[in-house]
Design an enzyme around this catalytic site. Structure first.
Site, PDB file in Angstrom:
ATOM      1  N   LYS A 174       0.879  -1.180   0.000  1.00 53.22           N
ATOM      2  CA  LYS A 174       0.000   0.000   0.000  1.00 53.22           C
ATOM      3  C   LYS A 174       0.914   1.226   0.000  1.00 53.22           C
ATOM      4  O   LYS A 174       1.413   1.648   1.046  1.00 53.22           O
ATOM      5  CB  LYS A 174      -0.892  -0.035   1.252  1.00 53.22           C
ATOM      6  N   CYS A 282      13.344  10.264   8.452  1.00 58.10           N
ATOM      7  CA  CYS A 282      13.099   9.912   9.855  1.00 58.10           C
ATOM      8  C   CYS A 282      14.414   9.843  10.614  1.00 58.10           C
ATOM      9  O   CYS A 282      14.420   9.694  11.827  1.00 58.10           O
ATOM     10  CB  CYS A 282      12.350   8.597   9.956  1.00 58.10           C
TER      11      CYS A 282
HETATM   12  P1  NAD Z   1       1.666   8.872   7.638  1.00 61.53           P
HETATM   13  O1  NAD Z   1       1.640   8.172   8.935  1.00 61.53           O
HETATM   14  O2  NAD Z   1       0.780  10.040   7.446  1.00 61.53           O
HETATM   15  O3  NAD Z   1       1.278   7.840   6.453  1.00 61.53           O
HETATM   16  C1  NAD Z   1       1.880   6.584   6.331  1.00 61.53           C
HETATM   17  C2  NAD Z   1       0.914   5.620   5.662  1.00 61.53           C
HETATM   18  O4  NAD Z   1      -0.252   5.487   6.475  1.00 61.53           O
HETATM   19  C3  NAD Z   1       0.447   6.084   4.298  1.00 61.53           C
HETATM   20  O5  NAD Z   1       0.445   4.987   3.413  1.00 61.53           O
HETATM   21  C4  NAD Z   1      -0.963   6.628   4.558  1.00 61.53           C
HETATM   22  O6  NAD Z   1      -1.831   6.413   3.465  1.00 61.53           O
HETATM   23  C5  NAD Z   1      -1.438   5.824   5.745  1.00 61.53           C
HETATM   24  N1  NAD Z   1      -2.296   6.597   6.669  1.00 61.53           N
HETATM   25  C6  NAD Z   1      -2.282   7.942   6.895  1.00 61.53           C
HETATM   26  N2  NAD Z   1      -3.184   8.267   7.866  1.00 61.53           N
HETATM   27  C7  NAD Z   1      -3.753   7.112   8.255  1.00 61.53           C
HETATM   28  C8  NAD Z   1      -4.767   6.793   9.229  1.00 61.53           C
HETATM   29  N3  NAD Z   1      -5.339   7.716   9.989  1.00 61.53           N
HETATM   30  N4  NAD Z   1      -5.123   5.500   9.356  1.00 61.53           N
HETATM   31  C9  NAD Z   1      -4.548   4.532   8.618  1.00 61.53           C
HETATM   32  N5  NAD Z   1      -3.604   4.794   7.671  1.00 61.53           N
HETATM   33  C10 NAD Z   1      -3.212   6.049   7.491  1.00 61.53           C
HETATM   34  O7  NAD Z   1       3.185   9.229   7.322  1.00 61.53           O
HETATM   35  P2  NAD Z   1       3.769  10.117   6.137  1.00 61.53           P
HETATM   36  O8  NAD Z   1       3.385  11.528   6.360  1.00 61.53           O
HETATM   37  O9  NAD Z   1       3.466   9.479   4.832  1.00 61.53           O
HETATM   38  O10 NAD Z   1       5.342   9.929   6.396  1.00 61.53           O
HETATM   39  C11 NAD Z   1       6.073  10.717   7.287  1.00 61.53           C
HETATM   40  C12 NAD Z   1       6.221  10.058   8.631  1.00 61.53           C
HETATM   41  O11 NAD Z   1       6.827   8.780   8.485  1.00 61.53           O
HETATM   42  C13 NAD Z   1       7.146  10.825   9.571  1.00 61.53           C
HETATM   43  O12 NAD Z   1       6.578  10.819  10.848  1.00 61.53           O
HETATM   44  C14 NAD Z   1       8.434  10.015   9.543  1.00 61.53           C
HETATM   45  O13 NAD Z   1       9.245  10.149  10.689  1.00 61.53           O
HETATM   46  C15 NAD Z   1       7.893   8.642   9.408  1.00 61.53           C
HETATM   47  N6  NAD Z   1       8.883   7.705   8.905  1.00 61.53           N
HETATM   48  C16 NAD Z   1       9.441   6.857   9.795  1.00 61.53           C
HETATM   49  C17 NAD Z   1      10.416   5.980   9.389  1.00 61.53           C
HETATM   50  C18 NAD Z   1      11.062   5.052  10.366  1.00 61.53           C
HETATM   51  O14 NAD Z   1      11.859   4.234   9.945  1.00 61.53           O
HETATM   52  N7  NAD Z   1      10.775   5.108  11.640  1.00 61.53           N
HETATM   53  C19 NAD Z   1      10.821   5.963   8.047  1.00 61.53           C
HETATM   54  C20 NAD Z   1      10.210   6.835   7.155  1.00 61.53           C
HETATM   55  C21 NAD Z   1       9.232   7.708   7.601  1.00 61.53           C
END
Ligand code: NAD
Length: 485
Positions: A174, A282
Site C-alpha cells: 500500500k 526519519c
Molecule cells: P503517515 O503516517 O501520514 O502515512 C503513512 C501511511 O499510512 C500512508 O500509506 C498513509 O496512506 C497511511 N495513513 C495515513 N493516515 C492514516 C490513518 N489515519 N489510518 C490509517 N492509515 C493512514 O506518514 P507520512 O506523512 O506518509 O510519512 C512521514 C512520517 O513517516 C514521519 O513521521 C516520519 O518520521 C515517518 N517515517 C518513519 C520511518 C522510520 O523508519 N521510523 C521511516 C520513514 C518515515
C-alpha cells in the site's frame, strides 16, 4: 496531467480499482499535476489478497536459492532503470535528483542483501538423543502487507519487498497516496525480473484501505512505516486481529555537539543531516544540543546552511500543508524567544513559484519545553539547545518520547561510548549525522519510533517475515525404545 491515471497492480497486471474516487498526485517541485491515484475499495483489496493466496503455494515451495534469482535480476534492472526511477522519485516527492539517485542506490543495496538470504536462513540440527534429531527451518507466513510513507517512494518499499518475498511470502503493497508512482515502476521491474504473477500486488488508497488490511482475515503480517500517530493505530488494529505487526513511527533525533568536535566536519554533517531530503528523513537531525561553548561550531553550521539553496541543492517539502506546518513551528519558536539565525520561511524558487519549498533554518537558544524542541517538524530545521554537561544533554534526549536516532560529535572516545550507552535511541552515530545502519545491520528505532519486535531490514527482519518450524525425527526401527533413549 503528465502520467496516465494510476492503477492497482494485481496478479501481474495493472487494473482499474472498482471505484471512481481518486486523489490528485501533485509534484511538490512546481505544483504540476502528475497523475491521479485511486482510493481502492475493500473489494479491490480482496482481489489482491486472493491473487496472493493463489500464488503462495507455488512460490513458497520454490527453493529459496531459486527465489533469490529473481532478485539478482531485479537488482540489475534497478541499476539499468536508475535514471528513470530517480527522476520519478524526484518528481513525486520533491527531493533533489542527487538524493533520488542515492535512494535508488540504497534499493540496490537492500536487494543485494536479500540475495544473501539463502546463506543466512540455514536452520539448526542436533541429535538430541540416540537416533533422534531436532531440526529447525524458517517457513514463510503467507500473504503479508507493507504500508509505506511518502518520504522514500522507492527505498521504504524496498525495505520490505526483497526480504519478505525472497523468504517465500506473497505481498500486498500500500504505497503512500502522495507518492504512488514509483511503486508501479517497481512492480514492472519485479515482473520483468521473473517474479510470478500474484506474488507482488499493489493496492492504492488511504485510511480506508489501511484499515481493511489490518482487518483482512487472510493477511498474516502487517509492516508499517509512517508517523507515530498512525503507527499506533495500525499496530493496535492489526495485533487486535491477531496479526504479527511491526510499525515504525516518527522521530525527533538529537545530535549532541561537544566542544572538542572538529568544527568544519561537524558543521557540514549537522547541516547535511538537518536539510537532506528537505529534512523529511526519519533519521534527520532535528534537535542539536551544544554542550559547553560551541559558538564557533554554530557559526560554521550557519555558514553551511546558507550554502544550501532551495531548488538547487535543497528539494521541496511534500505539500503546502507541510510547508505551512514547518513555518508555523519556526514562527512559534521565534515568538517564544528563540533566535532564528538562518530563516527559511517564505521561500520561493524562481520559475517554480507553485513549488513548496522551505529554506534551511537554524534556530538557536531553544528551550527544551518549546514545541520545536519536542515535536517532529519534518522539515529542514534544526533547533539548538544549550547545556553545561553531557548528562543534561542526555536528560533532554532521554525525555523525548521518540527514539529513532541520536548522534554525538566529539574526539573523545570515552565520552562517545558514554553517550552510546546512555542515549535512548535505536540507532546512534558518532561523528555521523545520519546514522542509518548499512546492510546487513538492521534498521529500527526504540520507544515511540517503533512498535513490535525486531527490526525492519537486515538479519533481524528474517524473524519478522518467517515462522520457525521445529521437527523431531527418529529413524531407528527398534520397538520398545523410548524416543528419549
Ligand atoms: P503517515 O503516517 O501520514 O502515512 C503513512 C501511511 O499510512 C500512508 O500509506 C498513509 O496512506 C497511511 N495513513 C495515513 N493516515 C492514516 C490513518 N489515519 N489510518 C490509517 N492509515 C493512514 O506518514 P507520512 O506523512 O506518509 O510519512 C512521514 C512520517 O513517516 C514521519 O513521521 C516520519 O518520521 C515517518 N517515517 C518513519 C520511518 C522510520 O523508519 N521510523 C521511516 C520513514 C518515515
Amino acid at each position: 496531467m503528465k502520467y496516465k491515471a494510476i492503477q492497482n497492480f494485481i496478479n501481474g497486471r495493472f487494473v482499474n480499482a472498482g471505484t471512481d474516487k481518486t486523489m490528485d498526485v501533485i509534484s511538490p517541485i512546481d505544483g504540476n499535476l502528475l497523475s491521479t491515484v485511486p482510493m481502492s475499495s475493500n473489494a479491490d483489496l480482496d482481489k489482491a489478497v486472493k491473487a496472493a493466496q493463489a500464488a503462495f503455494p507455488a512460490w513458497s515451495k520454490t527453493p529459496i536459492k531459486e527465489r533469490v534469482q529473481v532478485f539478482f535480476k531485479y537488482k540489475t534492472l534497478l541499476e539499468k532503470h536508475l535514471k528513470e526511477l530517480a527522476e520519478l522519485c524526484s518528481e513525486e516527492n520533491g527531493k533533489t535528483y542527487g538524493e533520488s539517485v542515492a535512494e535508488i542506490e540504497k534499493c540496490v543495496e537492500l536487494t543485494e542483501f536479500a540475495t544473501s538470504l539463502p546463506q543466512l536462513i540455514t536452520g539448526e540440527i542436533l541429535e538430541v538423543s540416540r537416533g533422534v534429531e531436532c531440526r529447525t527451518e524458517h517457513a514463510p507466513l503467507g500473504v503479508v502487507a507493507s504500508i509505506v510513507p511518502f518520504n522514500f517512494p522507492s527505498m521504504v518499499p524496498n525495505w520490505t519487498i526483497p526480504n519478505a518475498i525472497a523468504l517465500g511470502n506473497c505481498m500486498i503493497m500500500k504505497p503512500s497516496e502522495k507518492v504512488p508512482l514509483s511503486c508501479g515502476k517497481l512492480a514492472e521491474l519485479l515482473k520483468e525480473a521473473g517474479l510470478p504473477d500474484g506474488v507482488f500486488n499493489i493496492v492504492h488508497g488511504d485510511v480506508e484501505i489501511v484499515e481493511a488490511i489490518c482487518d483482512h482475515p487472510n493477511i498474516e503480517a502487517v509492516s508499517f512505516v509512517g508517523s507515530t500517530k498512525v503507527a499506533k493505530i495500525v499496530y493496535k488494529r492489526a495485533t487486535s486481529n491477531y496479526k504479527r505487526c511491526l510499525a515504525l513511527g516518527g522521530a525527533k533525533n538529537h545530535l549532541m555537539v561537544l566542544p572538542d568536535a572538529i568544527p568544519a566536519m561537524t558543521a557540514q554533517n549537522v547541516a547535511a543531516s538537518m536539510s537532506g531530503c528537505a529534512g523529511q528523513r526519519c533519521m534527520a537531525a532535528s534537535a542539536m544540543i551544544g554542550v559547553g561553548n560551541v559558538d564557533a561550531i554554530i557559526d560554521k553550521i550557519c555558514e553551511e546552511a546558507r550554502k544550501i539553496i532551495p531548488g538547487e541543492n535543497l528539494g521541496a517539502v511534500i505539500n503546502k500543508e507541510s510547508k505551512d506546518r514547518i513555518e508555523r513551528y519556526i514562527s512559534e519558536a521565534e515568538k517564544d524567544g528563540a533566535k532564528i539565525l538562518v530563516d527559511g520561511r517564505n521561500t520561493k524558487v524562481k520559475g517554480k513559484e507553485n513549488g513548496t519549498y522551505v529554506g534551511p533554518t537554524v534556530i538557536d537558544f531553544v528551550k527544551p519545553e518549546m514545541s520545536v524542541a519536542r515535536e517532529e517538524i519534518f522539515g529542514p530545521v534544526i533547533s539548538i539547545m544549550r547545556t553545561k554537561t553531557v548528562d543534561e544533554a542526555l536528560a533532554i534526549e532521554n525525555a523525548n518520547p521518540y527514539g529513532n536516532a541520536a548522534s554525538v560529535f566529539t574526539q573523545n572516545g570515552g565520552m562517545a561510548r558514554y553517550i552510546i550507552d546512555h542515549a535512548s535511541a535505536g540507532m546512534i552515530g558518532v561523528n555521523v549525522g545520519v546514522p542509518v545502519p548499512r546492510e546487513p545491520f538492521s534498521f529500527g528505532g526504540w520507544n515511540e519510533s517503533k512498535f513490535g519486535v525486531g527490526d525492519i531490514t537486515g538479519k533481524s527482519s528474517i524473524e519478522f517475515w518467517t515462522k520457525l518450524k521445529k521437527s523431531t525425527t527418529k529413524w531407528n526401527a527398534e520397538a520398545g525404545i523410548n524416543w528419549m533413549s
